[in-house]
Scaffold this active site. Sequence first.
Site, PDB file in Angstrom:
ATOM      1  N   THR A 127      36.092  34.901  39.571  1.00  0.00           N
ATOM      2  CA  THR A 127      36.549  34.892  38.407  1.00  0.00           C
ATOM      3  C   THR A 127      35.503  35.115  37.214  1.00  0.00           C
ATOM      4  OG1 THR A 127      38.129  34.298  36.692  1.00  0.00           O
ATOM      5  CG2 THR A 127      37.116  32.703  38.263  1.00  0.00           C
ATOM      6  N   ASP A 128      35.837  35.714  36.245  1.00  0.00           N
ATOM      7  CA  ASP A 128      34.873  35.676  35.010  1.00  0.00           C
ATOM      8  C   ASP A 128      34.951  34.210  34.297  1.00  0.00           C
ATOM      9  OD1 ASP A 128      37.418  35.919  33.710  1.00  0.00           O
ATOM     10  OD2 ASP A 128      36.859  37.744  32.435  1.00  0.00           O
ATOM     11  N   GLU A 129      36.067  33.446  34.492  1.00  0.00           N
ATOM     12  CA  GLU A 129      36.325  32.069  33.933  1.00  0.00           C
ATOM     13  C   GLU A 129      35.268  31.044  34.247  1.00  0.00           C
ATOM     14  OE1 GLU A 129      40.282  30.658  33.968  1.00  0.00           O
ATOM     15  OE2 GLU A 129      41.144  32.379  33.684  1.00  0.00           O
ATOM     16  N   TYR A 145      40.873  24.700  37.017  1.00  0.00           N
ATOM     17  CA  TYR A 145      40.800  26.316  38.054  1.00  0.00           C
ATOM     18  C   TYR A 145      39.567  26.867  38.066  1.00  0.00           C
ATOM     19  CZ  TYR A 145      41.002  31.171  38.756  1.00  0.00           C
ATOM     20  OH  TYR A 145      40.753  32.696  39.183  1.00  0.00           O
ATOM     21  N   LYS A 165      36.736  27.247  41.090  1.00  0.00           N
ATOM     22  CA  LYS A 165      36.039  28.880  41.336  1.00  0.00           C
ATOM     23  C   LYS A 165      34.532  28.677  41.242  1.00  0.00           C
ATOM     24  CE  LYS A 165      37.920  31.933  42.495  1.00  0.00           C
ATOM     25  NZ  LYS A 165      38.574  32.360  43.889  1.00  0.00           N
TER      26      LYS A 165
HETATM   27  P1  NAD Z   1      47.594  34.886  43.688  1.00  0.00           P
HETATM   28  O1  NAD Z   1      47.887  33.656  43.085  1.00  0.00           O
HETATM   29  O2  NAD Z   1      48.744  36.030  43.432  1.00  0.00           O
HETATM   30  O3  NAD Z   1      47.621  34.946  45.273  1.00  0.00           O
HETATM   31  C1  NAD Z   1      46.940  34.005  45.910  1.00  0.00           C
HETATM   32  C2  NAD Z   1      47.099  34.082  47.619  1.00  0.00           C
HETATM   33  O4  NAD Z   1      46.669  33.123  48.120  1.00  0.00           O
HETATM   34  C3  NAD Z   1      48.674  33.836  47.688  1.00  0.00           C
HETATM   35  O5  NAD Z   1      49.295  34.892  48.655  1.00  0.00           O
HETATM   36  C4  NAD Z   1      48.672  32.336  48.333  1.00  0.00           C
HETATM   37  O6  NAD Z   1      50.018  32.522  49.169  1.00  0.00           O
HETATM   38  C5  NAD Z   1      47.380  32.562  49.144  1.00  0.00           C
HETATM   39  N1  NAD Z   1      46.872  31.128  49.323  1.00  0.00           N
HETATM   40  C6  NAD Z   1      47.021  29.929  48.411  1.00  0.00           C
HETATM   41  N2  NAD Z   1      46.420  28.899  48.906  1.00  0.00           N
HETATM   42  C7  NAD Z   1      45.992  29.205  50.176  1.00  0.00           C
HETATM   43  C8  NAD Z   1      45.776  28.557  51.468  1.00  0.00           C
HETATM   44  N3  NAD Z   1      45.337  27.298  51.362  1.00  0.00           N
HETATM   45  N4  NAD Z   1      45.265  29.205  52.523  1.00  0.00           N
HETATM   46  C9  NAD Z   1      45.676  30.585  52.855  1.00  0.00           C
HETATM   47  N5  NAD Z   1      46.319  31.154  51.594  1.00  0.00           N
HETATM   48  C10 NAD Z   1      46.316  30.696  50.501  1.00  0.00           C
HETATM   49  O7  NAD Z   1      46.254  35.296  43.175  1.00  0.00           O
HETATM   50  P2  NAD Z   1      45.353  36.336  42.591  1.00  0.00           P
HETATM   51  O8  NAD Z   1      45.766  36.408  41.224  1.00  0.00           O
HETATM   52  O9  NAD Z   1      45.991  37.758  43.486  1.00  0.00           O
HETATM   53  O10 NAD Z   1      43.939  36.256  42.926  1.00  0.00           O
HETATM   54  C11 NAD Z   1      43.315  36.435  44.078  1.00  0.00           C
HETATM   55  C12 NAD Z   1      41.901  36.211  43.998  1.00  0.00           C
HETATM   56  O11 NAD Z   1      41.292  36.834  42.871  1.00  0.00           O
HETATM   57  C13 NAD Z   1      41.810  34.311  43.409  1.00  0.00           C
HETATM   58  O12 NAD Z   1      40.645  34.038  44.342  1.00  0.00           O
HETATM   59  C14 NAD Z   1      41.405  34.536  42.200  1.00  0.00           C
HETATM   60  O13 NAD Z   1      40.801  33.470  41.750  1.00  0.00           O
HETATM   61  C15 NAD Z   1      40.702  35.756  41.877  1.00  0.00           C
HETATM   62  N6  NAD Z   1      40.937  36.535  40.743  1.00  0.00           N
HETATM   63  C16 NAD Z   1      41.914  36.816  40.182  1.00  0.00           C
HETATM   64  C17 NAD Z   1      42.228  37.288  39.007  1.00  0.00           C
HETATM   65  C18 NAD Z   1      43.564  37.556  38.112  1.00  0.00           C
HETATM   66  O14 NAD Z   1      43.612  38.383  37.104  1.00  0.00           O
HETATM   67  N7  NAD Z   1      44.682  37.496  38.739  1.00  0.00           N
HETATM   68  C19 NAD Z   1      41.085  37.578  38.277  1.00  0.00           C
HETATM   69  C20 NAD Z   1      39.706  37.587  38.695  1.00  0.00           C
HETATM   70  C21 NAD Z   1      39.671  36.942  39.929  1.00  0.00           C
HETATM   71  O1  DAU Z   2      40.042  35.910  33.630  1.00  0.00           O
HETATM   72  C1  DAU Z   2      40.401  36.079  34.883  1.00  0.00           C
HETATM   73  C2  DAU Z   2      41.592  34.818  35.110  1.00  0.00           C
HETATM   74  O2  DAU Z   2      42.708  35.573  34.303  1.00  0.00           O
HETATM   75  C3  DAU Z   2      41.731  34.819  36.573  1.00  0.00           C
HETATM   76  O3  DAU Z   2      40.658  34.134  37.294  1.00  0.00           O
HETATM   77  C4  DAU Z   2      43.148  33.926  36.737  1.00  0.00           C
HETATM   78  O4  DAU Z   2      43.608  33.735  38.064  1.00  0.00           O
HETATM   79  C5  DAU Z   2      44.203  34.556  36.147  1.00  0.00           C
HETATM   80  O5  DAU Z   2      45.142  33.570  36.099  1.00  0.00           O
HETATM   81  C6  DAU Z   2      43.663  35.082  34.499  1.00  0.00           C
HETATM   82  O6  DAU Z   2      43.646  33.566  33.679  1.00  0.00           O
HETATM   83  P1  DAU Z   2      43.985  33.479  32.270  1.00  0.00           P
HETATM   84  O7  DAU Z   2      44.470  32.132  31.977  1.00  0.00           O
HETATM   85  O8  DAU Z   2      43.499  34.359  31.383  1.00  0.00           O
HETATM   86  O9  DAU Z   2      45.510  34.182  32.344  1.00  0.00           O
HETATM   87  P2  DAU Z   2      47.297  34.037  31.931  1.00  0.00           P
HETATM   88  O10 DAU Z   2      47.865  35.280  32.252  1.00  0.00           O
HETATM   89  O11 DAU Z   2      47.765  32.496  32.586  1.00  0.00           O
HETATM   90  O12 DAU Z   2      46.957  33.998  30.360  1.00  0.00           O
HETATM   91  C7  DAU Z   2      46.539  34.922  29.625  1.00  0.00           C
HETATM   92  C8  DAU Z   2      46.145  34.590  28.242  1.00  0.00           C
HETATM   93  O13 DAU Z   2      47.558  34.507  27.669  1.00  0.00           O
HETATM   94  C9  DAU Z   2      45.700  33.227  27.949  1.00  0.00           C
HETATM   95  O14 DAU Z   2      44.606  33.159  26.748  1.00  0.00           O
HETATM   96  C10 DAU Z   2      46.692  32.123  27.692  1.00  0.00           C
HETATM   97  C11 DAU Z   2      47.685  33.087  27.114  1.00  0.00           C
HETATM   98  N1  DAU Z   2      49.326  32.680  27.763  1.00  0.00           N
HETATM   99  C12 DAU Z   2      49.636  32.841  28.782  1.00  0.00           C
HETATM  100  C13 DAU Z   2      50.667  32.597  29.222  1.00  0.00           C
HETATM  101  C14 DAU Z   2      51.377  32.355  30.690  1.00  0.00           C
HETATM  102  C15 DAU Z   2      50.380  32.764  26.558  1.00  0.00           C
HETATM  103  O15 DAU Z   2      50.072  32.769  25.386  1.00  0.00           O
HETATM  104  N2  DAU Z   2      51.476  32.434  26.835  1.00  0.00           N
HETATM  105  C16 DAU Z   2      51.867  32.242  28.155  1.00  0.00           C
HETATM  106  O16 DAU Z   2      53.152  31.888  28.457  1.00  0.00           O
END
Ligand code: NAD
Ligand code: DAU
Length: 366
Positions: free
Chosen positions: A148-150, A173, A177
């Site tokens: 992630t970019d975080e 989180y 990562k």
């Molecule tokens: P998600 O939470 O939707 O899915 C995660 C999956 O991992 C689920 O299917 C869960 O069952 C599985 N899982 C969790 N713990 C596990 C374990 N111990 N063993 C096996 N499986 C397990 O997540 P996502 O949003 O699809 O993110 C996927 C990946 O991409 C993550 O590594 C996240 O850090 C990264 N990522 C997400 C975003 C985003 O915006 N969602 C952005 C950048 C990177």
């Molecule tokens: O940047 C990549 C990341 O983006 C991934 O690595 C994470 O897995 C993914 O969850 C996401 O993280 P964020 O914290 O940016 O996403 P989230 O959707 O939780 O929140 C987006 C923004 O919106 C953040 O500034 C918090 C705000 N927010 C979020 C929720 C859930 C609100 O204001 N209200 C809310 O109810």
Amino acid sequence: MRSFKNILVTGGAGFIGSHVVRRLTNKYPETNIVNLDLLTYAGNLENISDIEHSENYAFVKGNICDRDLLINLFKKHNFDAVVHLAAESHVDRSIANPGAFLETNILGTAALLEVAKAHWIHENGAFKNAETGSTNHNLKNVFYHISTDEVYGSLGEEGLFSETTSYDPRSPYSASKASSDHIARAYHHTYGMPIVISNCSNNYGANQFPEKLIPLMIKNICDQKSLPVYGQGLNVRDWLYVEDHANAIDLILHQGASGSTYNIGGLNEWSNIDLVKYLIQVVDEKLQRPKGSSDGLITFVKDRAGHDHRYAIDASKIERELGWKPSETFEVGLEKTVTWYLENSEWLNKVVSGEYEKYYEQHYGK
Ligand code: NAD
Ligand code: DAU
């Protein structure tokens, strides 16, 4: 361009993982895809029910922290690549309960790296030449860690994260990562293991669990519930359509240089409040409600602890080296996403009520 016989995908029942597993299964019929997922609250098999009978696809329910399971899977399937997405992924949950994040994201990644390393060295020999210390550029295997970019921390009003930006994770989180990125990189530098890493911005699209901003807001606008905006809603995120991320992952897996990191982003920055207002417009229009009828649902609530102000990505390296750039506009991607959620209200209700455990039991037994 590399090709693989047997790929282990972790987390393929989750949001991004399901799009990745579908793409790999359909696009590479000669490659066997094994999807290992624990099916936590965030993962469910209906996300990928369309490919469950594909001949080159198999699902295994299990934990990436379980080394014996990993060793047996590597023995059985002789994986030549790992695409590692499994993680605890929601920042708010990591603030409330960091433990699962440390276990899955750090220890789980470490277990996978160690088992893959031992298996590949056993099958193909050491990654480094013992006498000269030079790395054998073994393109047979790739361990691809999705991040992630975080990990880069928080930006002010200006600037972009590049691949050389120093790490400065600020939530449990992002710290978990960042740790896993460091461990993966250490396996490349120390043992010469072929590793690629990508760091991506916020994804949106179908099948995202409705605790994240976009699906939560879509759901609440539909249900006419309050829309909780943290702080003043001025935090900025860069949004990328999930299919564009899956496409980038496919490219990096097959063409990314061993030992490299690629940043992936949408060139699409929005403050949270502007995004919520835009979503209100799109959803209300689709539901043929009068303009502005959901504006009053916006509720400013207590800010997220340690809330990162802004993320933005310099994605020029992946464009230059692999020819990738986002192909979906935000307008169209968001329209498709809203339509998907409106047409899949049953999916939404099931994920929030934990109904998908039953789906697993019906298809795979207890
Ligand atoms: P998600 O939470 O939707 O899915 C995660 C999956 O991992 C689920 O299917 C869960 O069952 C599985 N899982 C969790 N713990 C596990 C374990 N111990 N063993 C096996 N499986 C397990 O997540 P996502 O949003 O699809 O993110 C996927 C990946 O991409 C993550 O590594 C996240 O850090 C990264 N990522 C997400 C975003 C985003 O915006 N969602 C952005 C950048 C990177
Ligand atoms: O940047 C990549 C990341 O983006 C991934 O690595 C994470 O897995 C993914 O969850 C996401 O993280 P964020 O914290 O940016 O996403 P989230 O959707 O939780 O929140 C987006 C923004 O919106 C953040 O500034 C918090 C705000 N927010 C979020 C929720 C859930 C609100 O204001 N209200 C809310 O109810």
